[in-house]
Design a protein around this motif. Structure first.
Motif, PDB file in Angstrom:
ATOM      1  N   TRP A   1       0.834  -1.204   0.000  1.00 27.01           N
ATOM      2  CA  TRP A   1       0.000   0.000   0.000  1.00 27.01           C
ATOM      3  C   TRP A   1       0.867   1.251   0.000  1.00 27.01           C
ATOM      4  CZ3 TRP A   1      -3.855  -1.504   4.497  1.00 27.01           C
ATOM      5  CH2 TRP A   1      -4.637  -2.597   4.084  1.00 27.01           C
ATOM      6  N   ASP A   2       0.243   2.356  -0.423  1.00 27.82           N
ATOM      7  CA  ASP A   2       0.977   3.627  -0.334  1.00 27.82           C
ATOM      8  C   ASP A   2       0.992   4.101   1.113  1.00 27.82           C
ATOM      9  OD1 ASP A   2      -1.439   5.079   0.255  1.00 27.82           O
ATOM     10  OD2 ASP A   2      -1.877   5.174  -1.876  1.00 27.82           O
ATOM     11  N   LYS A   3       1.821   5.089   1.358  1.00 26.47           N
ATOM     12  CA  LYS A   3       2.059   5.547   2.738  1.00 26.47           C
ATOM     13  C   LYS A   3       0.775   6.030   3.405  1.00 26.47           C
ATOM     14  CE  LYS A   3       5.051   8.768   5.256  1.00 26.47           C
ATOM     15  NZ  LYS A   3       6.134   9.791   5.101  1.00 26.47           N
ATOM     16  N   LYS A   4      -0.072   6.753   2.681  1.00 26.17           N
ATOM     17  CA  LYS A   4      -1.299   7.295   3.254  1.00 26.17           C
ATOM     18  C   LYS A   4      -2.240   6.175   3.689  1.00 26.17           C
ATOM     19  CE  LYS A   4      -5.014  10.589   2.261  1.00 26.17           C
ATOM     20  NZ  LYS A   4      -6.059   9.700   2.779  1.00 26.17           N
ATOM     21  N   LYS A   5      -2.366   5.140   2.856  1.00 26.66           N
ATOM     22  CA  LYS A   5      -3.273   4.048   3.173  1.00 26.66           C
ATOM     23  C   LYS A   5      -2.757   3.233   4.355  1.00 26.66           C
ATOM     24  CE  LYS A   5      -5.853   0.278   1.039  1.00 26.66           C
ATOM     25  NZ  LYS A   5      -6.090  -0.516  -0.196  1.00 26.66           N
ATOM     26  N   ARG A   6      -1.428   3.142   4.459  1.00 31.43           N
ATOM     27  CA  ARG A   6      -0.840   2.384   5.577  1.00 31.43           C
ATOM     28  C   ARG A   6      -1.078   3.061   6.922  1.00 31.43           C
ATOM     29  NH1 ARG A   6       3.893   1.416   2.265  1.00 31.43           N
ATOM     30  NH2 ARG A   6       4.937   3.197   3.208  1.00 31.43           N
ATOM     31  N   SER A   7      -1.178   4.383   6.895  1.00 33.34           N
ATOM     32  CA  SER A   7      -1.123   5.169   8.118  1.00 33.34           C
ATOM     33  C   SER A   7      -2.162   4.750   9.156  1.00 33.34           C
ATOM     34  CB  SER A   7      -1.293   6.659   7.786  1.00 33.34           C
ATOM     35  OG  SER A   7      -1.281   7.414   8.964  1.00 33.34           O
ATOM     36  N   ASP A   8      -3.439   4.718   8.767  1.00 35.19           N
ATOM     37  CA  ASP A   8      -4.493   4.402   9.743  1.00 35.19           C
ATOM     38  C   ASP A   8      -4.338   2.997  10.299  1.00 35.19           C
ATOM     39  OD1 ASP A   8      -5.614   6.875   9.484  1.00 35.19           O
ATOM     40  OD2 ASP A   8      -7.104   6.267   7.990  1.00 35.19           O
ATOM     41  N   CYS A   9      -3.945   2.072   9.452  1.00 34.89           N
ATOM     42  CA  CYS A   9      -3.779   0.686   9.892  1.00 34.89           C
ATOM     43  C   CYS A   9      -2.630   0.572  10.900  1.00 34.89           C
ATOM     44  CB  CYS A   9      -3.520  -0.205   8.687  1.00 34.89           C
ATOM     45  SG  CYS A   9      -3.456  -1.943   9.116  1.00 34.89           S
ATOM     46  N   ILE A  10      -1.550   1.246  10.608  1.00 31.97           N
ATOM     47  CA  ILE A  10      -0.391   1.187  11.514  1.00 31.97           C
ATOM     48  C   ILE A  10      -0.741   1.828  12.859  1.00 31.97           C
ATOM     49  CG2 ILE A  10       1.942   2.083  11.899  1.00 31.97           C
ATOM     50  CD1 ILE A  10       2.447   1.644   8.914  1.00 31.97           C
ATOM     51  N   LYS A  11      -1.550   2.890  12.829  1.00 31.66           N
ATOM     52  CA  LYS A  11      -1.988   3.505  14.087  1.00 31.66           C
ATOM     53  C   LYS A  11      -2.752   2.499  14.949  1.00 31.66           C
ATOM     54  CE  LYS A  11      -2.248   8.336  12.601  1.00 31.66           C
ATOM     55  NZ  LYS A  11      -3.152   9.489  12.330  1.00 31.66           N
ATOM     56  N   ILE A  12      -3.620   1.734  14.320  1.00 29.47           N
ATOM     57  CA  ILE A  12      -4.381   0.717  15.061  1.00 29.47           C
ATOM     58  C   ILE A  12      -3.442  -0.312  15.668  1.00 29.47           C
ATOM     59  CG2 ILE A  12      -5.914  -1.280  14.740  1.00 29.47           C
ATOM     60  CD1 ILE A  12      -7.593   0.457  12.892  1.00 29.47           C
TER      61      ILE A  12
END
Length: 610
Positions: free
Chosen positions: A208-219
């Motif tokens: 995934w691109d960085k933006k899409k990864r962001s919310d998932c990584i936060k979780i």
């Protein structure tokens, strides 16, 4: 669920309680609920279930709560509700079955999950997760193709059951599902745990691109799991720092666990973030010191930039000075002085207290400001610093402070002077003893342990018979610290033989177990012309000697007219630990005097534990 033993209830009482649930006030409803829960029978469950047909919400909610707790005693009553024409009742039935958590209800719930309307399907889905049985897996996997909000419930229920069969379908939802559903799947997969699952998640994230990864990584980061964190760090490197920082910045109160994770990234921004977290932590909290230790671990980052950190807002200064003291990080004297002059009292105190550890220089400029400060704590801290750093230039200032001001500050000044210039200190002490006020004399006595027996003796001789009782008491206490010196022992014996014996003398005998004075103590106790408290303290001192021949003396005290002497004799017998005393002690448990009675009870308990 722990099922209560069924207790029958009469029809009359049941009808009355049901009536209270329907029509009673809030108090009557509450009491009716409590009573019905004590009768977990089929009869009560059936009658309660009928209340679900009522229009009043409070009545229906009360019935639901009761059936959640006793519905197991009549499962068919609850399962019948699944086929009621009223949708709300079917929802209640699913909710109750989930709470009962009886595996026999799984087929009924699966039927509802497959065939009913959205609200019922969703509640059935949640209930299957509560029951937590593999039998529901296939139905829940099928629900992953349902509407999104039912899909959410199915994912969470699969997570509760924790079946390995769910991993592949959940990974598929995670990779290809809509954003919100994907995040829910990610959260559940992380909770399922295991290196293999985590690797699969991370492989998907890498696509995934960085933006899409962001919310998932936060979780994932919100799980605050060290193993998962390290695996993420290995996979996506420094990008993880940005995500972690974002999570921390979104928190009202910074999570200590997240800050610990952040400390893995040894950079200036990590230092600033941890330092900033002290804003929402009181110095009295244990977490405050954990954060100090965490910041200390990053010393290699901030140590060389300490002056830059010192230029930040004052709210950073207190923890920064504390941790600099812990780590002995040096700060230029001119920088510290500048901050001292404009800082709050708390920061000033911290600077002065830590000065020996943090000062790059002699610190004289700060010390001079400190001893002129109106705050007594700052002046007192300055006295201790002058002493520890042996700043001889400040000797004259110390002498003046030792002569006037707050007692605690004067005491610290006199202690510092003793260390820096003993002769000057002895001259001041002599003035205190010969011509000083009561406070002056007590000031000397407070520092007397810092002097040796030769230095103290002339002062002690002078003060021994001072007219002020508090001075006399403190003087006797000092004598007790030097009894290995014959001169002090002679003074002590004179005090013990005097007509008016100072109670401090008897307390010293007790504390030091000076059994050589046994006969004199017996004499003091037996003679009725001595004061009650004098006889009492003599008894307590005799008790700690644990000399069997004193048994009869202590028994004699039990017959004394004074309650205080009875209490002292009971305590002395307790110290003696001679079980022959038990028949003599037991009657006092019935005493009308509360103090005697409680002492006797305590003594008997002590005998039982010996």
């Amino acid at each position: 669920m722990v099922k209560k033993k069924a207790v029958n209830i009469s029809e009359k009482k049941l009808s009355k309680l049901i009536a209270f649930l329907k029509d009673g006030d809030s108090f009557e409803k509450e009491k009716a609920m409590e009573s019905l829960l004590t009768f977990p029978t089929k009869q009560v469950a059936e009658q309660t279930a009928q209340l679900l047909q009522k229009s009043e919400t409070s009545v229906r909610m009360a019935a639901v709560e009761i059936l959640k707790k006793i519905g197991y005693c009549s499962l068919e009553t609850v399962t019948d509700l699944l086929y009621d024409e009223n949708e709300d009742i079917r929802v209640y039935a699913c909710e109750i079955l989930g709470s009962i958590s009886d595996k026999r209800s799984i087929p009924y719930l699966i039927e509802k999950l497959n065939e009913d309307n959205e609200n019922v399907r969703n509640t059935a889905c949640i209930a299957l997760g509560e029951i937590n049985d593999e039998e529901a897996i296939s139905a829940l996997l099928g629900a992953l193709k349902d509407d999104d909000w039912i899909k959410f419930s199915a994912i969470y229920s699969l997570g509760k059951i924790g079946s390995r069969r769910a991993i592949t379908p959940l990974l598929d939802v995670f990779e290809h599902g809509e954003e919100e559903v994907s995040l829910v799947a990610c959260e559940v997969l992380v909770d399922l745990g295991g290196e293999e699952i985590l690797d699969e998640i991370l492989e998907i994230l890498k696509k995934w691109d960085k933006k899409k990864r962001s919310d998932c990584i936060k979780i994932i980061l919100e799980k605050e799991n060290e193993y998962i964190f390290q695996a993420l760090k290995e996979k996506i490197g420094d990008e993880l720092f940005e995500h972690l920082l974002s999570v921390i910045e979104s928190e009202d109160k910074k999570s200590l666990n997240n800050l610990k994770l952040l400390a893995n990234f040894k950079n200036s921004l990590s230092c600033e973030t941890i330092l900033n977290s002290f804003k929402d932590t009181d110095p009295g909290e244990e977490e405050y010191y954990e954060k100090l230790s965490l910041f200390a671990e990053l010393k290699e980052v901030w140590e060389n930039d300490i002056e830059e950190f010192m230029d930040k807002d004052e709210e950073y200064l207190l923890p920064l000075i504390k941790v600099s003291g812990m780590e002995k990080v040096k700060i230029a004297e001119d920088v510290l002085l500048q901050k001292y002059l404009v800082s709050s009292v708390d920061v000033k105190r911290e600077i002065v207290k830590n000065l020996p550890a943090i000062i790059d220089g002699r610190g004289l400029s700060i010390i001079r400001e400190a001893i002129a400060d109106p705050d007594g704590h700052i002046i007192g801290a300055a006295m201790m610093v002058i002493s520890s750093m042996a700043i001889m230039e400040m000797k004259d200032e110390i002498k003046e402070i030792a002569k006037k001001g707050f007692f605690d500050v004067r005491m610290k000044a006199l202690k510092a002077l003793i260390k820096l210039d003993l002769n000057n200190a002895l001259e001041i002490i002599e003035q205190f003893v010969n011509n000083g006020s009561v406070e002056d004399k007590k000031l000397y006595l407070s520092v007397a342990p810092l002097l040796n027996s030769d230095q103290n003796f002339p002062f002690i001789e002078k003060l021994l018979y001072d007219p002020d009782e508090t001075v006399g008491k403190a003087t006797v206490s000092v004598i007790g610290q030097f009894l290995n010196d014959g001169r002090y022992m002679d003074l002590f014996k004179v005090l013990l033989m005097s007509k008016d014996i100072h109670h401090e003398v008897l307390k010293i005998i007790r504390d030091k177990r000076l059994s050589l004075f046994k006969d004199r103590l017996v004499e003091i106790f037996i003679k009725g012309n001595n004061g009650l408290w004098t006889r009492y303290y003599a008894l307590l001192a005799l008790g700690v000697f644990e000399i069997p021949s004193l048994f009869e003396i202590f028994l004699q005290g039990l017959s004394d007219n004074a309650s205080l002497i009875k209490i002292g004799s009971l305590k002395a017998l307790c110290d003696l630990n001679d079980k022959r005393a038990l028949p003599y002690i037991r009657p006092f448990v019935q005493s009308h005097d509360e103090d005697i009675r409680s002492t006797a009870e305590y003594v008997l308990e002590r005998f039982e534990t010996f």
